[in-house]
Design a protein around this motif. Structure first.
Motif, PDB file in Angstrom:
ATOM      1  N   VAL A  15       0.864  -1.176   0.000  1.00 25.05           N
ATOM      2  CA  VAL A  15       0.000   0.000   0.000  1.00 25.05           C
ATOM      3  C   VAL A  15       0.903   1.230   0.000  1.00 25.05           C
ATOM      4  O   VAL A  15       1.842   1.329   0.796  1.00 25.05           O
ATOM      5  CB  VAL A  15      -0.910   0.031   1.242  1.00 25.05           C
ATOM      6  CG1 VAL A  15      -1.686   1.346   1.297  1.00 25.05           C
ATOM      7  CG2 VAL A  15      -1.861  -1.153   1.254  1.00 25.05           C
ATOM      8  N   ARG A  16       0.620   2.168  -0.895  1.00 20.35           N
ATOM      9  CA  ARG A  16       1.267   3.477  -0.871  1.00 20.35           C
ATOM     10  C   ARG A  16       0.281   4.490  -1.450  1.00 20.35           C
ATOM     11  O   ARG A  16      -0.813   4.126  -1.885  1.00 20.35           O
ATOM     12  CB  ARG A  16       2.585   3.468  -1.634  1.00 20.35           C
ATOM     13  CG  ARG A  16       2.513   3.151  -3.106  1.00 20.35           C
ATOM     14  CD  ARG A  16       3.892   3.284  -3.768  1.00 20.35           C
ATOM     15  NE  ARG A  16       3.822   3.127  -5.200  1.00 20.35           N
ATOM     16  CZ  ARG A  16       4.158   2.019  -5.861  1.00 20.35           C
ATOM     17  NH1 ARG A  16       4.616   0.965  -5.178  1.00 20.35           N
ATOM     18  NH2 ARG A  16       4.053   1.971  -7.175  1.00 20.35           N
ATOM     19  N   ALA A  17       0.687   5.756  -1.471  1.00 17.31           N
ATOM     20  CA  ALA A  17      -0.255   6.818  -1.838  1.00 17.31           C
ATOM     21  C   ALA A  17      -0.781   6.679  -3.254  1.00 17.31           C
ATOM     22  O   ALA A  17      -1.955   6.933  -3.526  1.00 17.31           O
ATOM     23  CB  ALA A  17       0.406   8.186  -1.657  1.00 17.31           C
ATOM     24  N   ASP A  18       0.094   6.306  -4.181  1.00 19.15           N
ATOM     25  CA  ASP A  18      -0.283   6.335  -5.594  1.00 19.15           C
ATOM     26  C   ASP A  18      -0.677   4.975  -6.159  1.00 19.15           C
ATOM     27  O   ASP A  18      -1.050   4.891  -7.333  1.00 19.15           O
ATOM     28  CB  ASP A  18       0.846   6.920  -6.430  1.00 19.15           C
ATOM     29  CG  ASP A  18       2.145   6.123  -6.290  1.00 19.15           C
ATOM     30  OD1 ASP A  18       2.222   5.254  -5.394  1.00 19.15           O
ATOM     31  OD2 ASP A  18       3.085   6.371  -7.074  1.00 19.15           O
TER      32      ASP A  18
ATOM     33  N   PRO B 171       5.964  10.563  -0.046  1.00 17.85           N
ATOM     34  CA  PRO B 171       4.823   9.832  -0.617  1.00 17.85           C
ATOM     35  C   PRO B 171       4.597  10.213  -2.065  1.00 17.85           C
ATOM     36  O   PRO B 171       4.941  11.320  -2.495  1.00 17.85           O
ATOM     37  CB  PRO B 171       3.641  10.265   0.255  1.00 17.85           C
ATOM     38  CG  PRO B 171       4.050  11.606   0.790  1.00 17.85           C
ATOM     39  CD  PRO B 171       5.545  11.538   0.979  1.00 17.85           C
ATOM     40  N   GLY B 172       4.050   9.314  -2.831  1.00 19.33           N
ATOM     41  CA  GLY B 172       3.685   9.623  -4.207  1.00 19.33           C
ATOM     42  C   GLY B 172       2.442  10.492  -4.253  1.00 19.33           C
ATOM     43  O   GLY B 172       1.844  10.833  -3.229  1.00 19.33           O
ATOM     44  N   THR B 173       2.025  10.841  -5.449  1.00 20.70           N
ATOM     45  CA  THR B 173       0.829  11.662  -5.627  1.00 20.70           C
ATOM     46  C   THR B 173      -0.421  10.805  -5.445  1.00 20.70           C
ATOM     47  O   THR B 173      -0.584   9.790  -6.137  1.00 20.70           O
ATOM     48  CB  THR B 173       0.813  12.281  -7.029  1.00 20.70           C
ATOM     49  OG1 THR B 173       2.010  13.049  -7.201  1.00 20.70           O
ATOM     50  CG2 THR B 173      -0.414  13.159  -7.222  1.00 20.70           C
ATOM     51  N   PRO B 174      -1.301  11.161  -4.511  1.00 24.07           N
ATOM     52  CA  PRO B 174      -2.506  10.353  -4.301  1.00 24.07           C
ATOM     53  C   PRO B 174      -3.358  10.264  -5.562  1.00 24.07           C
ATOM     54  O   PRO B 174      -3.421  11.211  -6.351  1.00 24.07           O
ATOM     55  CB  PRO B 174      -3.246  11.095  -3.183  1.00 24.07           C
ATOM     56  CG  PRO B 174      -2.182  11.898  -2.490  1.00 24.07           C
ATOM     57  CD  PRO B 174      -1.208  12.280  -3.568  1.00 24.07           C
ATOM     58  N   VAL B 175      -3.991   9.131  -5.739  1.00 28.99           N
ATOM     59  CA  VAL B 175      -4.859   8.940  -6.904  1.00 28.99           C
ATOM     60  C   VAL B 175      -6.250   9.480  -6.586  1.00 28.99           C
ATOM     61  O   VAL B 175      -6.722   9.411  -5.455  1.00 28.99           O
ATOM     62  CB  VAL B 175      -4.940   7.453  -7.299  1.00 28.99           C
ATOM     63  CG1 VAL B 175      -3.596   6.951  -7.766  1.00 28.99           C
ATOM     64  CG2 VAL B 175      -5.435   6.602  -6.132  1.00 28.99           C
TER      65      VAL B 175
ATOM     66  N   GLY C 283      -7.271  -5.302  -4.352  1.00 26.83           N
ATOM     67  CA  GLY C 283      -7.862  -5.689  -3.085  1.00 26.83           C
ATOM     68  C   GLY C 283      -7.578  -4.692  -1.990  1.00 26.83           C
ATOM     69  O   GLY C 283      -8.220  -4.715  -0.936  1.00 26.83           O
ATOM     70  N   TYR C 284      -6.618  -3.779  -2.230  1.00 22.52           N
ATOM     71  CA  TYR C 284      -6.180  -2.810  -1.229  1.00 22.52           C
ATOM     72  C   TYR C 284      -6.368  -1.391  -1.739  1.00 22.52           C
ATOM     73  O   TYR C 284      -6.452  -1.150  -2.951  1.00 22.52           O
ATOM     74  CB  TYR C 284      -4.715  -3.082  -0.854  1.00 22.52           C
ATOM     75  CG  TYR C 284      -4.580  -4.421  -0.163  1.00 22.52           C
ATOM     76  CD1 TYR C 284      -4.558  -4.510   1.220  1.00 22.52           C
ATOM     77  CD2 TYR C 284      -4.557  -5.607  -0.904  1.00 22.52           C
ATOM     78  CE1 TYR C 284      -4.485  -5.740   1.855  1.00 22.52           C
ATOM     79  CE2 TYR C 284      -4.491  -6.839  -0.274  1.00 22.52           C
ATOM     80  CZ  TYR C 284      -4.456  -6.908   1.107  1.00 22.52           C
ATOM     81  OH  TYR C 284      -4.410  -8.123   1.730  1.00 22.52           O
ATOM     82  N   LEU C 285      -6.449  -0.434  -0.811  1.00 24.40           N
ATOM     83  CA  LEU C 285      -6.775   0.940  -1.150  1.00 24.40           C
ATOM     84  C   LEU C 285      -5.525   1.794  -1.134  1.00 24.40           C
ATOM     85  O   LEU C 285      -4.833   1.880  -0.102  1.00 24.40           O
ATOM     86  CB  LEU C 285      -7.779   1.506  -0.146  1.00 24.40           C
ATOM     87  CG  LEU C 285      -9.088   0.736   0.008  1.00 24.40           C
ATOM     88  CD1 LEU C 285      -9.944   1.372   1.089  1.00 24.40           C
ATOM     89  CD2 LEU C 285      -9.849   0.667  -1.305  1.00 24.40           C
ATOM     90  N   PRO C 286      -5.192   2.454  -2.236  1.00 21.40           N
ATOM     91  CA  PRO C 286      -4.057   3.374  -2.222  1.00 21.40           C
ATOM     92  C   PRO C 286      -4.352   4.558  -1.320  1.00 21.40           C
ATOM     93  O   PRO C 286      -5.500   4.951  -1.125  1.00 21.40           O
ATOM     94  CB  PRO C 286      -3.921   3.786  -3.684  1.00 21.40           C
ATOM     95  CG  PRO C 286      -5.264   3.567  -4.275  1.00 21.40           C
ATOM     96  CD  PRO C 286      -5.881   2.417  -3.536  1.00 21.40           C
TER      97      PRO C 286
END
Length: 503
Positions: free
Chosen positions: A120-123, A166-170, A128-131
């Motif tokens: 799991v990470r921001a981008d 962190p990366g750019t959130p989607v 099955g998992y939420l960014p």
């Protein structure tokens, strides 16, 4: 790499309803100060879960600030067990710093037993998992010992943190709630489907293509215990295909499809019937604009049979995938609810059919529910399903018209009531196509009162039957394939919801 051992003595219990959950020792990491971007830290823990352990076991992970990504992998042993004894099966998921309280405020993903690792990470995130950002705080890896062998379940859990910005959130984009439609018409749908966002093996694009090939007008996403697919359907929708969003809430006492919920809706599954929690989550589904549909209620797999009752249900899935003896039991049990509703003079429970397709060779749209709706929108389709204005067909080739008329021209269709006096002569008429050599059975509150000869090999035919409301409180139709098993009925080709007779 750090290592720890989770013995059964190092545990704390907390109670949610009647079921206990187990929280193990905390996994800690160093503070991020001085950590170069891209640095990884790993901790590995091992433990043993005994037979009879709680349904959910939580491993707290202290996540410091400055973490870009969290990755988890796990293994567990699968010893030989005696015939008839369940072996080991261990599910997995994760909750973030918002906690593990029932309701899922901290939910960040669940893959059940479908994957051995996730991130799991921001981008981005594993299906099955939420960014989203990996904030500092106490996260929890959730282990679900689905079944445990007599020898116990030995597991190894590895947690890796990667430091950095962190990366750019989607930004999620969801499918529209309307397709072009044909006005008031019969629309075909499959509302129980699994993608690679849970334990399926198909992408949303592959499922949408198969749905179109199956002649479907609408589908509903229903991945197990996660809504992570919701943001991945938008580019598959179109004027010809309405895509609704949902979840298959997979508890230890049965599964229920949340049909057509608002985008991003998560419904928790961590309870049993004895916990008296289901009403709260059925209400959650409805507040999010969805329908509550118990799935395969008489399936024989561990935890699959429905044990919460039907008081909260909007419809029930009586036909799940290729027709089997489980479905025959579900059909019979559903028919008993119709009799009870007639006796009580109250609401009745409509039937649905869905494919529950996961992977090849599972056929999307086998079966499919055909619903009379005012338009091809989420709300209109749901209203038709809730009202029972629908029938179930094994494929796009099957078409059914089923009506009842009174002596003065009164008329009612599937899911409706013919309001005539008890002694009024009523003509029930069924027209069908796409059902070669199938037998028509008309079923009432008294049982099967008419069985036709096989329809022609052309697949089209008409059957009429005359009765009165005094004799039949309702009538529904079954179209069944020929069978070589003597008096046993053949597999279904189509099934209608009932028409009710009398005031």
């Amino acid at each position: 790499m750090g290592e720890d051992t989770h013995g059964i003595g190092r545990r704390a219990l907390f109670v949610t309803g009647a079921a206990a959950a187990l929280t193990l020792g905390t996994v800690s990491f160093a503070a991020a100060d001085g950590q170069a971007p891209g640095t990884r830290e790993t901790r590995t823990v091992r433990g043993t879960l005994p037979p009879g352990c709680p349904d959910f076991v939580y491993v707290p992970v202290e996540v410091p600030s400055g973490v870009r990504e969290i990755k988890v992998s796990y293994t567990y042993d699968r010893p030989n067990v005696p015939a008839g004894t369940t072996g080991n099966a261990l599910d997995i998921g994760i909750f973030d710093q918002h906690g593990i309280e029932l309701g899922g405020a901290g939910f960040r993903g669940w893959s059940g037993g479908a994957r051995t690792e996730f991130f799991v990470r921001a981008d981005d995130a594993t299906p099955g998992y939420l960014p989203g950002p990996v904030h500092a705080g106490t996260w929890h890896v959730a282990l679900g010992p689905y079944t445990v062998a007599p020898q116990g379940l030995d597991y190894e859990l590895t947690v890796t943190l990667t430091y950095g910005e962190p990366g750019t959130p989607v930004r999620p984009v969801y499918p529209p709630e309307r397709a072009a439609g044909r006005g008031r018409a019969w629309y075909r749908g499959d509302c129980h489907l699994h993608s690679w966002y849970s334990d399926g093996r198909r992408t949303p694009a592959e499922i949408a293509a198969l749905a179109r090939a199956a002649g479907l007008d609408f589908i509903n996403s229903s991945d197990h215990n996660t809504h992570s697919s919701h943001a991945h359907w938008a580019d598959q929708a179109g004027d010809d295909l309405l895509i609704m969003l949902g979840e298959e809430i997979t508890t230890r006492n049965g599964h229920v499809v949340a049909l057509g919920t608002d985008p991003g809706t998560f419904v928790d599954w961590r309870y049993r019937a004895r916990d008296n929690r289901f009403g709260r989550f059925a209400q959650r589904i409805r507040k999010a604009g969805g329908l509550v549909v118990p799935a395969h209620p008489h399936a024989t797999c561990v935890g699959c049979a429905w044990k919460f009752g039907f008081g909260e249900a909007d419809a029930v899935e009586v036909w799940n995938g290729p027709y089997t003896p489980d479905d025959e039991v579900a059909l019979s049990a559903w028919d008993a609810t119709l009799v009870a509703s007639v006796r009580a003079g109250g609401a009745w429970l409509p039937a649905m059919g869905n494919s529950d397709a996961h992977r090849d060779p599972d056929a999307v749209g086998m079966p499919q529910t055909v619903v009379l709706a005012d338009d091809l929108t989420r709300e209109a389709v749901q209203e038709g399903l809730r009202a029972g204005r629908s029938y179930i067909a094994e494929s796009k080739n099957v078409q059914v018209s089923f009506t009842a008329t009174g002596g003065r021209g009164e008329r009612a269709g599937i899911g409706e009531r013919l309001k005539v006096a008890a002694d009024t002569p009523v003509t029930v008429r069924l027209e069908a196509s796409g059902v070669p050599r199938c037998t028509v059975r008309l079923v009432t509150d008294e049982g099967v009162l008419l069985t036709s000869d096989p329809l022609p090999v052309t697949g089209s035919g008409v059957v009429e039957w005359r009765t009165t409301p005094q004799y039949a409180a309702y009538v529904r139709a079954e179209l069944r394939h020929e069978t070589a098993a003597g008096p046993l009925p053949g597999a279904l080709a189509a099934l209608t919801n009932p028409i009710f007779l009398g005031r």
